[in-house]
Design an enzyme around this catalytic site. Sequence first.
Site, short mmCIF file in Angstrom:
data_model
loop_
_atom_site.label_atom_id
_atom_site.label_comp_id
_atom_site.label_asym_id
_atom_site.label_seq_id
_atom_site.Cartn_x
_atom_site.Cartn_y
_atom_site.Cartn_z
N GLU A 182 0.72 -1.30 0.01
CA GLU A 182 0.08 -0.18 -0.22
C GLU A 182 1.01 1.28 -0.04
O GLU A 182 0.70 2.10 -0.79
CB GLU A 182 -0.87 -0.06 1.09
CG GLU A 182 -1.65 1.34 1.33
CD GLU A 182 -1.89 1.47 2.96
OE1 GLU A 182 -1.72 2.71 3.15
OE2 GLU A 182 -2.31 0.64 3.61
N HIS A 183 2.09 1.10 0.98
CA HIS A 183 2.62 2.32 1.03
C HIS A 183 3.40 2.57 -0.31
O HIS A 183 3.61 3.76 -1.04
CB HIS A 183 3.72 2.26 2.17
CG HIS A 183 3.13 2.71 3.41
ND1 HIS A 183 3.54 3.69 4.38
CD2 HIS A 183 2.21 2.19 4.04
CE1 HIS A 183 3.07 3.89 5.45
NE2 HIS A 183 2.01 2.72 5.23
#
Length: 221
Positions: free
Chosen positions: A64-65
């Site tokens: 996600e990051h």
Amino acid sequence: MATIEPRRKPDSDNRAYRLIQLDNALDCVLISDPETQTAAAAMAVAAGQLQDPPEVQGLAHFCEHMLFLGNKKFPGESDFDSFCAQSAGYSNAWTSLDRTVYHFMLAHDRLYDALDRFSGFFSAPLFLEDLTDRELNAIDSENNKNLQEDSRREFQLWRSTSKDGHPVQRFGTGNYKVEMKFAIAVLIVQNRLCMICLWNPELTSGSIFFGSGDRITAPTS
């Protein structure tokens, strides 16, 4: 592209809805609201903490990051966040047990440019090795912050009392210590990372688009 029969909505809801399925089997909900001056979109990827491999716990959150840090067409590491901020908007994401949701909101006249950038998250992310350490530190800080939240403690109590060996017991947030020793290996086999978190054909994804008036008219073909 196929049109899906929409569900009933309240009589007081003046927004227009259209449900479609794209040729790649992605289900989409398009919403037109004549009373708003902002536009937004979200992508829900049906992979989250429960899909983390036992040897790389926190992988979905790490993914996600990393998706925010550039793609093939827009390689700038802060390109998307900066574009949204400069367009009177913002972007964010969150990883849950069974899904990861990416979303943004901004001025309606910047929507299509934003979608061009946003789609690169899922079609050609860069996963640059030199940004790995920074994001691991960001995840570590996020985890340290979570330790002080009562809701997180209640969630951990629930997880710790679940059946031994169940995926829900895995460390979904991750931290520097847990993820660092796997980070280089993960980047080397980044196609596997993408398959787990993004493009596994057994996982279904969906997106939601919000628009202003007829500025986001659903395609007709």
